[in-house]
Design an enzyme around this catalytic site. Structure first.
Site, PDB file in Angstrom:
ATOM      1  N   GLY A  13       0.816  -1.221   0.000  1.00  0.00           N
ATOM      2  CA  GLY A  13       0.000   0.000   0.000  1.00  0.00           C
ATOM      3  C   GLY A  13       0.839   1.255   0.000  1.00  0.00           C
ATOM      4  O   GLY A  13       0.719   2.103   0.879  1.00  0.00           O
ATOM      5  N   ALA A  14       1.701   1.388  -1.030  1.00  0.00           N
ATOM      6  CA  ALA A  14       2.653   2.509  -1.009  1.00  0.00           C
ATOM      7  C   ALA A  14       2.443   3.505  -2.145  1.00  0.00           C
ATOM      8  O   ALA A  14       3.289   4.362  -2.371  1.00  0.00           O
ATOM      9  CB  ALA A  14       4.091   1.970  -1.039  1.00  0.00           C
ATOM     10  N   ARG A  16       0.444   5.843  -2.131  1.00  0.00           N
ATOM     11  CA  ARG A  16       0.171   7.150  -1.506  1.00  0.00           C
ATOM     12  C   ARG A  16       0.270   7.029   0.010  1.00  0.00           C
ATOM     13  O   ARG A  16       0.478   5.927   0.534  1.00  0.00           O
ATOM     14  CB  ARG A  16      -1.205   7.690  -1.929  1.00  0.00           C
ATOM     15  CG  ARG A  16      -2.341   6.717  -1.708  1.00  0.00           C
ATOM     16  CD  ARG A  16      -3.534   6.985  -2.631  1.00  0.00           C
ATOM     17  NE  ARG A  16      -4.500   5.905  -2.531  1.00  0.00           N
ATOM     18  CZ  ARG A  16      -5.474   5.871  -1.635  1.00  0.00           C
ATOM     19  NH1 ARG A  16      -5.633   6.868  -0.784  1.00  0.00           N
ATOM     20  NH2 ARG A  16      -6.303   4.855  -1.594  1.00  0.00           N
ATOM     21  N   ASN A  66      -3.373  -7.263  -4.541  1.00  0.00           N
ATOM     22  CA  ASN A  66      -4.295  -7.133  -3.415  1.00  0.00           C
ATOM     23  C   ASN A  66      -3.707  -7.862  -2.210  1.00  0.00           C
ATOM     24  O   ASN A  66      -3.630  -9.085  -2.185  1.00  0.00           O
ATOM     25  CB  ASN A  66      -5.660  -7.734  -3.802  1.00  0.00           C
ATOM     26  CG  ASN A  66      -6.669  -7.626  -2.677  1.00  0.00           C
ATOM     27  OD1 ASN A  66      -6.349  -7.189  -1.567  1.00  0.00           O
ATOM     28  ND2 ASN A  66      -7.890  -8.022  -2.964  1.00  0.00           N
ATOM     29  N   ASN A  93       1.703  -2.389   5.460  1.00  0.00           N
ATOM     30  CA  ASN A  93       1.104  -1.065   5.671  1.00  0.00           C
ATOM     31  C   ASN A  93      -0.297  -0.926   5.084  1.00  0.00           C
ATOM     32  O   ASN A  93      -1.086  -0.111   5.558  1.00  0.00           O
ATOM     33  CB  ASN A  93       2.042  -0.015   5.048  1.00  0.00           C
ATOM     34  CG  ASN A  93       1.387   1.338   4.919  1.00  0.00           C
ATOM     35  OD1 ASN A  93       1.229   2.053   5.904  1.00  0.00           O
ATOM     36  ND2 ASN A  93       0.966   1.698   3.706  1.00  0.00           N
ATOM     37  N   SER A 145      -2.610   0.863  14.796  1.00  0.00           N
ATOM     38  CA  SER A 145      -3.185   2.202  14.964  1.00  0.00           C
ATOM     39  C   SER A 145      -3.459   2.424  16.451  1.00  0.00           C
ATOM     40  O   SER A 145      -3.758   1.459  17.175  1.00  0.00           O
ATOM     41  CB  SER A 145      -4.514   2.297  14.201  1.00  0.00           C
ATOM     42  OG  SER A 145      -5.230   3.463  14.604  1.00  0.00           O
ATOM     43  N   TYR A 158     -12.421  -1.451  12.369  1.00  0.00           N
ATOM     44  CA  TYR A 158     -11.046  -0.949  12.206  1.00  0.00           C
ATOM     45  C   TYR A 158     -10.242  -1.213  13.482  1.00  0.00           C
ATOM     46  O   TYR A 158      -9.113  -1.721  13.426  1.00  0.00           O
ATOM     47  CB  TYR A 158     -11.102   0.548  11.891  1.00  0.00           C
ATOM     48  CG  TYR A 158      -9.761   1.173  11.586  1.00  0.00           C
ATOM     49  CD1 TYR A 158      -9.159   0.996  10.348  1.00  0.00           C
ATOM     50  CD2 TYR A 158      -9.093   1.951  12.537  1.00  0.00           C
ATOM     51  CE1 TYR A 158      -7.929   1.570  10.059  1.00  0.00           C
ATOM     52  CE2 TYR A 158      -7.876   2.536  12.259  1.00  0.00           C
ATOM     53  CZ  TYR A 158      -7.288   2.347  11.011  1.00  0.00           C
ATOM     54  OH  TYR A 158      -6.067   2.912  10.739  1.00  0.00           O
ATOM     55  N   ALA A 160     -10.811  -3.434  15.830  1.00  0.00           N
ATOM     56  CA  ALA A 160     -10.591  -4.879  16.026  1.00  0.00           C
ATOM     57  C   ALA A 160      -9.478  -5.373  15.114  1.00  0.00           C
ATOM     58  O   ALA A 160      -8.623  -6.178  15.528  1.00  0.00           O
ATOM     59  CB  ALA A 160     -11.887  -5.641  15.765  1.00  0.00           C
ATOM     60  N   LYS A 162      -6.971  -3.678  13.914  1.00  0.00           N
ATOM     61  CA  LYS A 162      -5.666  -3.133  14.312  1.00  0.00           C
ATOM     62  C   LYS A 162      -5.204  -3.717  15.652  1.00  0.00           C
ATOM     63  O   LYS A 162      -3.998  -3.849  15.894  1.00  0.00           O
ATOM     64  CB  LYS A 162      -5.738  -1.601  14.372  1.00  0.00           C
ATOM     65  CG  LYS A 162      -5.952  -0.944  13.011  1.00  0.00           C
ATOM     66  CD  LYS A 162      -4.845  -1.280  12.039  1.00  0.00           C
ATOM     67  CE  LYS A 162      -4.940  -0.529  10.723  1.00  0.00           C
ATOM     68  NZ  LYS A 162      -3.871  -0.893   9.771  1.00  0.00           N
ATOM     69  N   ILE A 191      -2.776  10.897  11.261  1.00  0.00           N
ATOM     70  CA  ILE A 191      -1.734  11.285  10.315  1.00  0.00           C
ATOM     71  C   ILE A 191      -2.407  11.877   9.077  1.00  0.00           C
ATOM     72  O   ILE A 191      -3.416  11.338   8.611  1.00  0.00           O
ATOM     73  CB  ILE A 191      -0.872  10.055   9.912  1.00  0.00           C
ATOM     74  CG1 ILE A 191      -0.380   9.291  11.158  1.00  0.00           C
ATOM     75  CG2 ILE A 191       0.292  10.478   9.019  1.00  0.00           C
ATOM     76  CD1 ILE A 191       0.440  10.097  12.148  1.00  0.00           C
TER      77      ILE A 191
HETATM   78  P1  NAP Z   1      -4.189   5.815   2.510  1.00  0.00           P
HETATM   79  O1  NAP Z   1      -3.619   7.159   2.263  1.00  0.00           O
HETATM   80  O2  NAP Z   1      -5.648   5.587   2.339  1.00  0.00           O
HETATM   81  O3  NAP Z   1      -3.366   4.758   1.602  1.00  0.00           O
HETATM   82  C1  NAP Z   1      -3.642   3.409   1.732  1.00  0.00           C
HETATM   83  C2  NAP Z   1      -2.767   2.623   0.796  1.00  0.00           C
HETATM   84  O4  NAP Z   1      -3.083   1.242   0.994  1.00  0.00           O
HETATM   85  C3  NAP Z   1      -3.058   2.925  -0.670  1.00  0.00           C
HETATM   86  O5  NAP Z   1      -1.866   2.928  -1.411  1.00  0.00           O
HETATM   87  C4  NAP Z   1      -3.950   1.761  -1.092  1.00  0.00           C
HETATM   88  O6  NAP Z   1      -3.824   1.375  -2.449  1.00  0.00           O
HETATM   89  C5  NAP Z   1      -3.372   0.656  -0.242  1.00  0.00           C
HETATM   90  N1  NAP Z   1      -4.305  -0.464  -0.112  1.00  0.00           N
HETATM   91  C6  NAP Z   1      -5.566  -0.470   0.377  1.00  0.00           C
HETATM   92  N2  NAP Z   1      -6.082  -1.691   0.301  1.00  0.00           N
HETATM   93  C7  NAP Z   1      -5.114  -2.479  -0.244  1.00  0.00           C
HETATM   94  C8  NAP Z   1      -5.027  -3.840  -0.591  1.00  0.00           C
HETATM   95  N3  NAP Z   1      -6.063  -4.665  -0.390  1.00  0.00           N
HETATM   96  N4  NAP Z   1      -3.882  -4.309  -1.141  1.00  0.00           N
HETATM   97  C9  NAP Z   1      -2.840  -3.488  -1.352  1.00  0.00           C
HETATM   98  N5  NAP Z   1      -2.866  -2.185  -1.061  1.00  0.00           N
HETATM   99  C10 NAP Z   1      -3.989  -1.688  -0.524  1.00  0.00           C
HETATM  100  O7  NAP Z   1      -3.881   5.316   3.991  1.00  0.00           O
HETATM  101  P2  NAP Z   1      -2.769   5.791   5.043  1.00  0.00           P
HETATM  102  O8  NAP Z   1      -3.368   6.826   5.881  1.00  0.00           O
HETATM  103  O9  NAP Z   1      -1.478   6.044   4.357  1.00  0.00           O
HETATM  104  O10 NAP Z   1      -2.670   4.457   5.944  1.00  0.00           O
HETATM  105  C11 NAP Z   1      -1.632   3.511   5.803  1.00  0.00           C
HETATM  106  C12 NAP Z   1      -1.727   2.538   6.965  1.00  0.00           C
HETATM  107  O11 NAP Z   1      -1.599   3.263   8.194  1.00  0.00           O
HETATM  108  C13 NAP Z   1      -3.069   1.823   7.042  1.00  0.00           C
HETATM  109  O12 NAP Z   1      -2.862   0.502   7.489  1.00  0.00           O
HETATM  110  C14 NAP Z   1      -3.823   2.613   8.080  1.00  0.00           C
HETATM  111  O13 NAP Z   1      -4.811   1.842   8.712  1.00  0.00           O
HETATM  112  C15 NAP Z   1      -2.691   2.978   9.029  1.00  0.00           C
HETATM  113  N6  NAP Z   1      -3.001   4.135   9.858  1.00  0.00           N
HETATM  114  C16 NAP Z   1      -3.256   5.334   9.311  1.00  0.00           C
HETATM  115  C17 NAP Z   1      -3.548   6.411  10.145  1.00  0.00           C
HETATM  116  C18 NAP Z   1      -3.841   7.794   9.617  1.00  0.00           C
HETATM  117  O14 NAP Z   1      -4.189   8.659  10.420  1.00  0.00           O
HETATM  118  N7  NAP Z   1      -3.687   8.058   8.327  1.00  0.00           N
HETATM  119  C19 NAP Z   1      -3.593   6.226  11.529  1.00  0.00           C
HETATM  120  C20 NAP Z   1      -3.328   4.967  12.056  1.00  0.00           C
HETATM  121  C21 NAP Z   1      -3.018   3.925  11.206  1.00  0.00           C
HETATM  122  P3  NAP Z   1      -4.523   2.234  -3.630  1.00  0.00           P
HETATM  123  O15 NAP Z   1      -3.725   3.502  -3.705  1.00  0.00           O
HETATM  124  O16 NAP Z   1      -4.394   1.366  -4.816  1.00  0.00           O
HETATM  125  O17 NAP Z   1      -5.935   2.471  -3.188  1.00  0.00           O
END
Ligand code: NAP
Length: 251
Positions: A13-14, A16, A66, A93, A145, A158, A160, A162, A191
């Protein structure tokens, strides 16, 4: 000397957000990076990131995989091994949120979150431990998280998923410590990414910030710095730990 010179890292998931920042941070520190994304809409971004990483002087490749699909992860890891020869670091991630009050949450919404956030960690970890055991070294970093530690109304699936990531992380640390494979988790707070776009402006944002001792949302670099620490030898005596990177939100 770069901190991850001659290492190969997987980041799921990189295209973005946090994953993208981790991929860039790792490449800046000399790691070759294989990363995933899932949606067709992110192909352009993934290609741009691949080029950006290559321009940093490392080998890099984007894979549309996926992370919630076991067979797809098996193919992905085999392809990475063929093309990169080794896997030293795996950052699980990829994640989504489908927030809803339990009264309104559908079984499909629950399953989708579990599959993407928790099963993905099993899928990918199961594949990477084989080459890591052979190499007698490895660092696995799972994205949890603070919500997994604290819970939150409207986020039961979410939270559960995490919390499950934390249990999985601690178990794998115990299973594979003797093989010199470390497994740690990061628990980010709020974030600034697409996932938290709803927090950007206005009164809502101020309310959330008021609950954060450091008084601001985190940046993707705040998380990438900690991922870099867990990936490299600076953390070589750490396993089974959860590092909260949340501006003090959880205290
Ligand atoms: P984001 O901006 O929504 O980006 C998520 C990334 O994950 C995207 O590149 C997406 O791919 C990819 N993804 C989603 N489902 C996938 C799958 N089934 N297989 C492969 N890739 C997949 O999210 P983020 O905020 O950077 O979050 C990254 C991680 O940190 C997540 O696990 C999230 O739960 C955790 N987190 C985030 C926060 C926060 O505040 N942002 C806080 C706590 C934890 P596409 O680009 O193709 O859609």
């Amino acid at each position: 000397m770069k901190l991850l010179a001659s290492k190969t890292a997987i980041v799921t998931g990189a295209a973005r957000g946090i994953g993208e920042a981790i991929a860039i941070k790792f490449a800046e520190q000399g790691a070759n990076v294989a990363f995933t994304y899932v949606s067709n809409g992110s192909t352009e971004k993934a290609t741009a990131l691949e080029q950006k990483l290559i321009a940093l002087g490392v080998k890099a490749k984007a894979f549309q995989t996926n992370a919630g699909d076991y067979a797809a992860c098996e193919i992905f890891v085999n392809d990475v091994l063929k093309e990169f020869g080794q896997i030293d670091v795996c950052v699980n991630n990829a994640g989504i949120s489908k927030d809803n009050l339990l009264l309104r949450m559908t079984p499909e919404q629950w399953d989708e979150v579990m599959q993407t956030n928790l099963k993905s960690v099993f899928n990918m970890t199961k594949q990477v431990i084989r080459p890591m055991m052979k190499a007698k070294t490895g660092s696995i970093i799972n994205m949890s998280s603070v919500i997994g530690e604290m819970g939150n109304a409207g986020q039961s699936s979410y939270a559960a998923s995490k919390a499950g990531v934390i249990g999985f992380t601690k178990s794998i640390a115990k299973e594979l410590g003797s093989r010199n494979i470390r497994c740690n988790a990061i628990a980010p707070g709020f974030i600034e990414t697409d996932m938290t776009g709803y927090l950007k402006d206005g009164e809502g944002a101020d309310k959330y910030k008021a609950g954060i001792p450091l008084g601001r949302f985190g940046t993707t670099d705040d998380i990438a710095d900690v991922a870099l620490f867990l990936a490299g030898s600076s953390s070589s005596y750490m396993t089974g730990q959860v590092l909260s990177v949340c501006g003090g939100l959880n205290i």
